[in-house]
Write a protein that holds these residues in place. Structure first.
Motif, PDB file in Angstrom:
ATOM      1  N   ARG A 318       0.839  -1.056   0.125  1.00 36.35           N
ATOM      2  CA  ARG A 318      -0.496   0.238  -0.022  1.00 36.35           C
ATOM      3  C   ARG A 318       0.569   1.745  -0.036  1.00 36.35           C
ATOM      4  O   ARG A 318       0.702   2.029   0.613  1.00 36.35           O
ATOM      5  N   HIS A 319       1.802   0.926  -0.688  1.00 38.48           N
ATOM      6  CA  HIS A 319       2.869   2.227  -0.852  1.00 38.48           C
ATOM      7  C   HIS A 319       1.979   3.436  -2.110  1.00 38.48           C
ATOM      8  O   HIS A 319       2.645   4.260  -2.019  1.00 38.48           O
ATOM      9  N   TRP A 320       2.692   2.168  -3.422  1.00 39.73           N
ATOM     10  CA  TRP A 320       2.378   2.924  -4.264  1.00 39.73           C
ATOM     11  C   TRP A 320       0.253   2.705  -5.028  1.00 39.73           C
ATOM     12  O   TRP A 320       0.007   1.056  -4.779  1.00 39.73           O
ATOM     13  N   TYR A 321      -0.195   3.620  -5.425  1.00 38.47           N
ATOM     14  CA  TYR A 321      -1.991   3.500  -5.998  1.00 38.47           C
ATOM     15  C   TYR A 321      -1.861   3.714  -7.085  1.00 38.47           C
ATOM     16  O   TYR A 321      -0.993   5.046  -7.548  1.00 38.47           O
ATOM     17  N   ARG A 322      -2.795   3.698  -7.478  1.00 31.98           N
ATOM     18  CA  ARG A 322      -2.854   5.221  -9.176  1.00 31.98           C
ATOM     19  C   ARG A 322      -4.507   5.038  -8.864  1.00 31.98           C
ATOM     20  O   ARG A 322      -5.629   4.162  -8.893  1.00 31.98           O
ATOM     21  N   TYR A 323      -5.202   5.808  -9.738  1.00 28.50           N
ATOM     22  CA  TYR A 323      -6.757   5.719 -10.513  1.00 28.50           C
ATOM     23  C   TYR A 323      -6.368   5.040 -11.095  1.00 28.50           C
ATOM     24  O   TYR A 323      -6.006   5.071 -12.160  1.00 28.50           O
ATOM     25  N   HIS A 324      -8.251   4.549 -10.938  1.00 30.31           N
ATOM     26  CA  HIS A 324      -8.480   3.939 -12.695  1.00 30.31           C
ATOM     27  C   HIS A 324      -8.509   5.362 -13.516  1.00 30.31           C
ATOM     28  O   HIS A 324      -8.997   5.828 -13.380  1.00 30.31           O
ATOM     29  N   HIS A 325      -8.075   4.276 -14.443  1.00 32.27           N
ATOM     30  CA  HIS A 325      -7.519   5.274 -15.635  1.00 32.27           C
ATOM     31  C   HIS A 325      -8.846   5.732 -15.919  1.00 32.27           C
ATOM     32  O   HIS A 325      -9.161   6.944 -16.234  1.00 32.27           O
ATOM     33  N   LEU A 326     -10.201   5.244 -16.326  1.00 31.61           N
ATOM     34  CA  LEU A 326     -11.243   5.743 -16.856  1.00 31.61           C
ATOM     35  C   LEU A 326     -11.555   6.984 -16.049  1.00 31.61           C
ATOM     36  O   LEU A 326     -12.014   8.104 -15.897  1.00 31.61           O
ATOM     37  N   PHE A 327     -11.618   6.516 -14.439  1.00 31.08           N
ATOM     38  CA  PHE A 327     -12.121   7.691 -13.192  1.00 31.08           C
ATOM     39  C   PHE A 327     -10.513   9.327 -13.179  1.00 31.08           C
ATOM     40  O   PHE A 327     -11.347   9.894 -13.651  1.00 31.08           O
ATOM     41  N   ALA A 328      -9.658   8.833 -13.349  1.00 29.16           N
ATOM     42  CA  ALA A 328      -8.402   9.305 -13.594  1.00 29.16           C
ATOM     43  C   ALA A 328      -8.838  11.027 -15.004  1.00 29.16           C
ATOM     44  O   ALA A 328      -8.888  11.710 -14.707  1.00 29.16           O
ATOM     45  N   GLU A 329      -9.529   9.845 -15.303  1.00 25.28           N
ATOM     46  CA  GLU A 329     -10.154  11.009 -16.696  1.00 25.28           C
ATOM     47  C   GLU A 329     -11.063  11.298 -16.777  1.00 25.28           C
ATOM     48  O   GLU A 329     -10.836  12.889 -17.459  1.00 25.28           O
ATOM     49  N   VAL A 330     -12.001  10.876 -15.914  1.00 24.36           N
ATOM     50  CA  VAL A 330     -13.191  11.824 -15.639  1.00 24.36           C
ATOM     51  C   VAL A 330     -12.918  13.475 -14.567  1.00 24.36           C
ATOM     52  O   VAL A 330     -12.948  14.014 -14.763  1.00 24.36           O
ATOM     53  N   LEU A 331     -12.066  12.769 -13.405  1.00 24.91           N
ATOM     54  CA  LEU A 331     -11.852  13.422 -12.468  1.00 24.91           C
ATOM     55  C   LEU A 331     -10.784  14.529 -13.998  1.00 24.91           C
ATOM     56  O   LEU A 331     -10.688  16.320 -12.630  1.00 24.91           O
TER      57      LEU A 331
END
Lengths: 912, 81
Positions: A318-331
């Motif tokens: 749990r050091h690194w995460y990422r946004y799901h790409h789809l949500f990242a685009e929306v955000l």
């Protein structure tokens, strides 16, 4: 790159505790294993990654996983990540390919890198999967080409899985027709009504009626991301039916509708955090904290992870995460709409954080995204001295090229690094232009020429130490260019200037400047001075633990000692360095190829042409996939000389043609110009017209003042005159040839270049003989023999052919150095080839073993393990195993014992 | 025939495009879609309309459509008035 972030790209995404099991898809994937390639091609949000992850857990094969992101769109970067992913299976895979990638510019052909990699894979025993997730993010022609090559040469044990939002540029129709492709597409991946029910009620813990489920399934058309968002919006609602009715009755884009719903349900700090960190490809608590300017990054990420939509952990810690790409685009779209002015500063903060945490590539990417070119320039400037495997020169160069030119010009330190990067690619002119700009900047007393004061201040703070030593760094670059262009006096001047300017403790750069000085001495014929400098430098590099550079300087020492006529010392230098390579263990630096090349040349001179051929073969095997960019030229020249000694003049000419195309300008002095080598072969072939044209073109005259750099050409001219005189007495000016050679001899003696002295004496003896003065010829030859005997020279005499043979017979009659002369005379007529071995005679079906396979077989017979053989032969363990398998196949044996027995039976090994 | 080649038909010159996608897209996507005008159609589709500088820019826009999972219905080049 810190291990954690690299590990995050390479580790399998953590399995979700609860998911919809999709046995029919897993079955399809399993059925596709023999095809070699699986393509999972569908738009965002269709559960591609989750499915492949589940399959990876179910299929019982080792998995090499690579999550790609946009920063990997450069071929070198992509390939090093691919190797890194394969090395999670076995640390030995791809060491050769990595060597090639690490090599100086220009990059070797992609095929050689991939071949090196695939060879290692072929030696791997288990079947395994390689997953390239989010492949659409790195669409670039060179990568498409590399992938096509990979797919077309896929070893049977490697199964490739590509998950992507758009079809890759592969010959898909052809692969489909040949049954070499399994595909899952959007239609296959949509949730069926049963899966939707399972997902909403079991996984997401809702309790929806079959009608509600059917309505949601229809509205989202089985789109998994839509169903997931809908489930989140429904969570905790008392009246799901009403929400579903409103949702299904709306025409709004599913994502807009549902993300609004989800975002509205987040507390304001969380919502803001989401928008502020949407620009990041990877999220860690400290990074998010820096970008969002808050100190509860970890808590935020954990809230989001528990919420289970927006972020996915990239590693188990749990050091690194990422946004799901789809949500990242929306955000990101929302940030652009709601906080457009904030975006550059978000990127800037990300850039600074990455820079402070030793991730220059990401730092530079965000600085460029912020369009903050000053920041990008500063980071590029700081990053250059630390460019390494994971942060390639190519990436660095691409970054510099993305900057406005005037900005680079205004930064002298950056301009100078830019120049040094260009030097490594052989672009001397480009490098000189950058150096000139830096010099103008430094010399300019006019403040208008300098950038605005604030920027200049940033610059000085960025790399003050480098700025202080900049004139020295420029001088080193100048010396490099001058030496590569053959301008010795300027080399010496610039290198001395650098040494005057550099502080005593700057060992690295003092070493570079001194080495350039040594090369200038070499080019100038002052070989003893050059020898001292390079011997010291080699020792210094070795004690600093820099083996690759120590090897490179060792072969320079060996070359210089050969010119000095100290063949045994030259061999000692090379052999000792080989021992160092063995002693350090680990992988063999590609530079080692040059040690074998040097030894090959020495064995050839000593008359052991077989050993020479073996050594050059080892050099080739070690070097061909390394991308040492000036090395192939040297190897081809050495091979040409060997062919010449073997009497294959046409073959030698062809090798020289190949070598010519591979010539790269480096500071190593070109003391044996290739055109002169070719002319010598022409002379031996009687093609005097062509040889004369060469002499005219080079503007050579018998009246020239001797000069070491032209010594080889002048001796060639003398040979030409002798040949002319011999073929048509009176045509050539044999007297002038003798005069020229005598002056060359005096110069070589004055410079104590024993190697040159012997060579010139040999030609002078032939000149006297051609002129009809046998006593002078014998007297000269005698001097050559006296000098050559202690060092064991053979080919220097024997390569001269019949005229030399006649003279040696005459010398023998006079009793000159009787043993040595007999040995030389014997070498003119090597023993008839060994009788055909029974193996070659009787094995009509069996393929003969290669030179290398025989060598491996001998060691197998001695009872050495593969590891020991690998160490002994400077090969990787995989290469040895591959050789062994090939030996078994050729001998139709199943194991070592059988192979050895079979080989004895066939006479490949001595019978016992 | 270069002489008769219509200037306005040059694919590498700016032209107005209409991209039709399925579903009603919120206006907040306008900045994301490089300023294209977003209009909803009665049948539930959305039109993205505006000048696009060249083919590379057009492909960039289509990639953005792809990246948010918007079903693409049509792309039409509109002659400038």
């Amino acid at each position: 790159m810190p291990l954690t972030l690299l590990a995050a790209k390479l580790s399998l995404p953590p399995l979700r505790p609860k998911t919809v099991l999709r046995p029919h898809l897993i079955e399809q994937l399993n059925a596709g294993l023999p095809a070699g390639l699986t393509l999972i091609s569908a738009p965002a949000g269709f559960g591609k990654t989750t499915l492949v992850r589940a399959w990876a857990a179910a299929c019982k094969r080792p998995v090499a996983w690579l999550s790609l992101d946009e920063g990997d769109a450069d071929l070198a970067g992509f390939l090093s990540y691919l190797v890194a992913a394969l090395q999670t299976l076995d640390g030995h895979i791809g060491t050769g390919a990595l060597g090639l990638l690490r090599a100086a510019q220009p990059q070797p052909p992609t095929e050689s890198i991939l071949t090196a990699l695939l060879n290692d894979v072929t030696a791997f025993h288990n079947n395994f999967l390689v997953v390239l997730d989010d492949f659409h993010l790195i669409r670039a022609k060179p990568i498409d080409d590399a992938l096509t090559y990979l797919v077309e040469h896929l070893p049977p044990q490697m199964h490739l899985v590509i998950a992507t939002r758009e079809d890759p540029h592969l010959p898909l129709a052809r692969l489909r027709a040949r049954g070499r492709l399994t595909e899952l597409r959007a239609a296959d991946l949509r949730f069926t009504p049963a899966e939707a029910a399972d997902f909403l009620n079991q996984v997401m813990g809702l309790n929806l009626s079959p009608d509600d489920i059917a309505a949601l399934e229809a509205r989202t058309e089985g789109w998994i991301a839509g169903l997931q968002l809908a489930a989140l919006s429904l969570h905790g609602r008392t009246d799901p039916a009403r929400f579903i009715q409103a949702f299904t009755g709306s025409h709004r884009f599913v994502l807009d509708y549902l993300v609004d719903e989800v975002l509205e349900r987040q507390p304001e700090p969380v919502r803001r955090f989401l928008l502020q960190t949407a620009i990041l490809d990877q999220l860690s608590a400290p990074l998010c904290g820096a970008v969002a300017e808050r100190d509860d990054g970890q808590a935020m990420l954990e809230v989001l992870e528990r919420g289970n939509v927006f972020v996915a952990p990239l590693d188990d810690h749990r050091h690194w995460y990422r946004y799901h790409h789809l949500f990242a685009e929306v955000l990101q779209a929302r940030v652009m709409a709601e906080l457009p002015d904030l975006i550059p500063s978000l990127h800037r903060r990300a850039s600074l954080w990455y820079a402070q945490n030793g991730l220059p590539a990401e730092a530079i990417r965000h600085a460029l995204a912020a369009a903050d070119f000053d920041l990008a320039a500063a980071q590029l400037e700081l990053a250059w001295p630390h460019t390494d495997d994971r942060f390639h020169h190519t990436t660095w160069l691409a970054g510099v090229r993305a900057l406005p030119a005037e900005l680079v010009r205004a930064r002298p330190v950056l301009s100078v690094w830019y120049a040094h990067a260009l030097l490594a690619t052989g672009d001397l002119e480009g490098a000189q232009a950058r150096l000139a700009e830096a010099e103008r900047w430094l010399e300019s007393g006019d403040p208008v020429q300098k950038p605005a004061a604030t920027q200049a201040a940033t610059l000085v703070i960025v790399d003050e130490r480098q700025l202080q030593t900049l004139p020295a760094t420029i001088a080193i670059g100048r010396a490099y260019c001058a030496q590569a262009l053959g301008d010795g006096p300027s080399t010496v001047q610039c290198a001395r200037q650098a040494l005057d300017l550099l502080p005593a403790d700057d060992q690295v750069r003092r070493g570079q400047a001194t080495a350039l000085l040594g090369l200038a001495y070499w080019a100038n014929g002052n070989l003893e001075a050059a020898d001292r400098i390079f011997s010291d430098y080699t020792r210094q590099l070795r004690s600093a633990g820099n083996l690759p550079d120590a090897i490179s300087t060792a072969f320079v020492v060996a070359d210089i000692r050969m010119a000095l006529g100290r063949l045994r010392e030259a061999a000692g230098t090379l052999e000792q360095m080989l021992q160092n390579v063995v002693a350090q263990g680990g992988s063999v630096p590609p530079e080692t190829a040059d040690l074998y090349r040097g030894l090959g040349d020495l064995y050839r001179e000593w008359g052991d042409l077989d050993a020479a051929a073996r050594s050059l073969l080892s050099a080739q095997e070690l070097g061909e996939h390394t991308g040492l960019f000036d090395w192939p030229h040297r190897l081809y020249v050495a091979q040409a000389r060997l062919h010449q000694s073997q009497g294959d003049l046409e073959g030698a000419l062809q090798l020289l043609d190949q070598a010519e195309g591979l010539f790269v300008r480096t500071p190593l002095p070109d003391v044996h110009p290739l055109a002169a080598r070719r002319t010598r072969i022409w002379i031996a072939q009687g093609r005097l017209t062509e040889a004369l044209a060469w002499a005219r073109e080079r503007g050579l005259s018998v009246d020239d003042t001797p000069n070491y750099l032209r010594e080889f050409e002048h001796v060639t001219l003398a040979r030409l005159l002798i040949a002319q005189h011999t073929s048509e007495p009176g045509a050539g000016s044999i007297r002038e040839a003798i005069g020229l050679l005598e002056r060359l001899l005096s110069a070589a003696e004055a410079g104590r270049r024993l190697g040159s002295v012997i060579k010139i004496l040999v030609v002078l003896a032939l000149a006297h003989e051609a002129a009809g003065s046998r006593p002078a010829a014998l007297g000269t030859l005698e001097r050559a023999l006296m000098l050559a005997e202690p060092e064991g020279y053979v080919r220097i005499f024997v390569d001269e052919g019949p005229p030399m043979e006649r003279l040696l017979h005459a010398a023998a009659a006079r009793g000159t150095a009787p043993d040595y002369v007999q040995r030389l005379l014997a070498a003119f007529h090597p023993a008839a080839p060994a009788p055909t071995r029974p193996y070659a005679a009787q094995s009509t079906s069996a393929e003969p073993l290669s030179e290398r396979e025989r060598e491996v077989l001998h060691h197998i017979a001695e009872g050495l393990t593969n590891r020991e053989i690998a160490d002994r032969l400077y090969l990787s363990l995989y290469t040895v195993k591959a050789h062994a398998r090939s030996i078994y196949a050729k001998l139709e044996a199943n194991n070592r014992t059988q192979a050895v027995a079979k080989a004895r039976e066939l006479g490949i090994l001595p019978r016992v | 025939m270069p002489a008769s080649h219509s200037h306005s038909a040059d694919p590498d010159r700016p032209a107005v495009y209409q991209i039709r996608v399925k579903g009603h897209l919120d206006g907040l996507w306008q900045a994301w879609f490089e300023g294209l005008r977003i209009t909803s159609e009665e049948n539930g589709n959305t039109l993205l309309t505006g000048p696009v500088s060249d083919q590379a820019a057009l492909h960039g826009l289509l990639r953005k459509v792809r990246d948010i999972g918007l079903p693409l219905l049509s792309v039409v080049r509109v002659e400038p008035e």
